[in-house]
Scaffold this active site. Structure first.
Site, PDB file in Angstrom:
ATOM      1  N   ARG A 144       0.819  -1.213   0.000  1.00  0.00           N
ATOM      2  CA  ARG A 144       0.000   0.000   0.000  1.00  0.00           C
ATOM      3  C   ARG A 144       0.856   1.268   0.000  1.00  0.00           C
ATOM      4  O   ARG A 144       0.392   2.332   0.412  1.00  0.00           O
ATOM      5  CB  ARG A 144      -0.922  -0.002   1.222  1.00  0.00           C
TER       6      ARG A 144
ATOM      7  N   CYS B 255      -1.051  14.741 -14.850  1.00  0.00           N
ATOM      8  CA  CYS B 255      -0.618  13.815 -15.904  1.00  0.00           C
ATOM      9  C   CYS B 255       0.084  12.616 -15.269  1.00  0.00           C
ATOM     10  O   CYS B 255      -0.240  11.469 -15.560  1.00  0.00           O
ATOM     11  CB  CYS B 255       0.309  14.526 -16.883  1.00  0.00           C
TER      12      CYS B 255
END
Length: 264
Positions: free
Chosen positions: A127, A146
């Site tokens: 994680r 982006c």
């Protein structure tokens, strides 16, 4: 950096013509991955000169949680100017999402501070992720992220990072992104007591703008040179304590800069 040249060649040979938000037009491929061993040199393009100052200051700006271009302008960096409003604000872009993600219960989540502590406490966690893509905030951003999600991985005392980039301006943006995330990986490795491993760059829509095609062909005529070495002041142990002066790029001997217009 043959990996980058291979990407240029793939787009030029196999790319599909697409319309885009800017109205410029692109050649595009979907799904591409590059891997860089950070022990083999710092992945800073040598077939054209890149501005180290802009790369480092932009990364430090992200890490400060800043979303106003004043810090960048004060340090001679203009890469975000086209998107800022009259006050220099960009909305809740990268820095805000990295450092102060707004939780539904009113908390502010510092993803960078959390990831550093997680790497120290539980390096085998799956994680170890930071995301800048916040659907609730995208419409308020001057430019949606982006490079939108990255994950760290620890093995054999080394820290690796994989970045997913949904939209990749391959001629202008991607060289910046490679160097920036390679540097971030090295910084976080240092403050967590690890060695740098790999930087893995996974691209979604990887494109060359139609007004960058000749520049890309020119770049492909140039032979890559030896990669430089990035030296970071070993005294810095806090990821938020780095300053521009803490970074020295040694042995950078690139070909000349190639001018290209930014598509806004």
């Amino acid at each position: 950096m043959i990996q980058y040249h291979d990407l240029l060649e793939r787009i030029l040979s196999d790319g599909t013509e697409k319309h885009d938000r800017t109205g410029t037009g692109t050649l595009s491929v979907f799904g591409h991955q590059m891997r860089f061993n950070l022990a083999a040199g710092f992945p800073m393009l040598t077939t054209k000169r890149l501005p180290l100052k802009a790369i480092v200051h932009e990364l430090l700006w992200f890490l400060q949680g800043d979303t106003n271009i004043k810090y960048l302008r004060d340090n001679g960096v203009t890469i975000w100017d086209e998107w800022a409003d009259a006050n220099g604000d960009l909305g809740p872009v990268y820095g805000a999402q990295w450092r102060s993600w707004p939780a539904a219960d009113g908390r502010s989540i510092d993803q960078i501070a959390n990831i550093v502590e997680m790497i120290k406490r539980n390096p085998d966690s799956r994680r170890l992720i930071v995301t800048a893509w916040n659907p609730a905030d995208v419409d308020r951003m001057a430019l949606p992220p982006c490079h939108c999600l990255f994950q760290f991985y620890v093995a054999g005392g080394k820290l690796s990072c994989q970045l997913y980039q949904r939209s990749a301006d391959v001629f202008l943006g991607v060289p910046f992104n490679i160097a920036s995330y390679a540097l971030l990986t090295m910084m976080i490795a240092q403050v967590t007591g690890l060695k740098p491993g790999e930087f893995i760059h996974t691209l979604g829509d990887a494109h060359l703008y139609s007004n960058h095609l000749e520049q890309a062909r020119l770049q492909l005529t140039r032979a890559p040179r030896a990669l430089p070495e990035m030296v970071i002041d070993p005294a810095v142990k806090d990821v938020f304590g780095f300053r521009y002066e803490d970074f020295t790029l040694q042995g950078y001997d690139p070909h000349p800069h190639i001018k290209a217009e930014v598509a806004v």
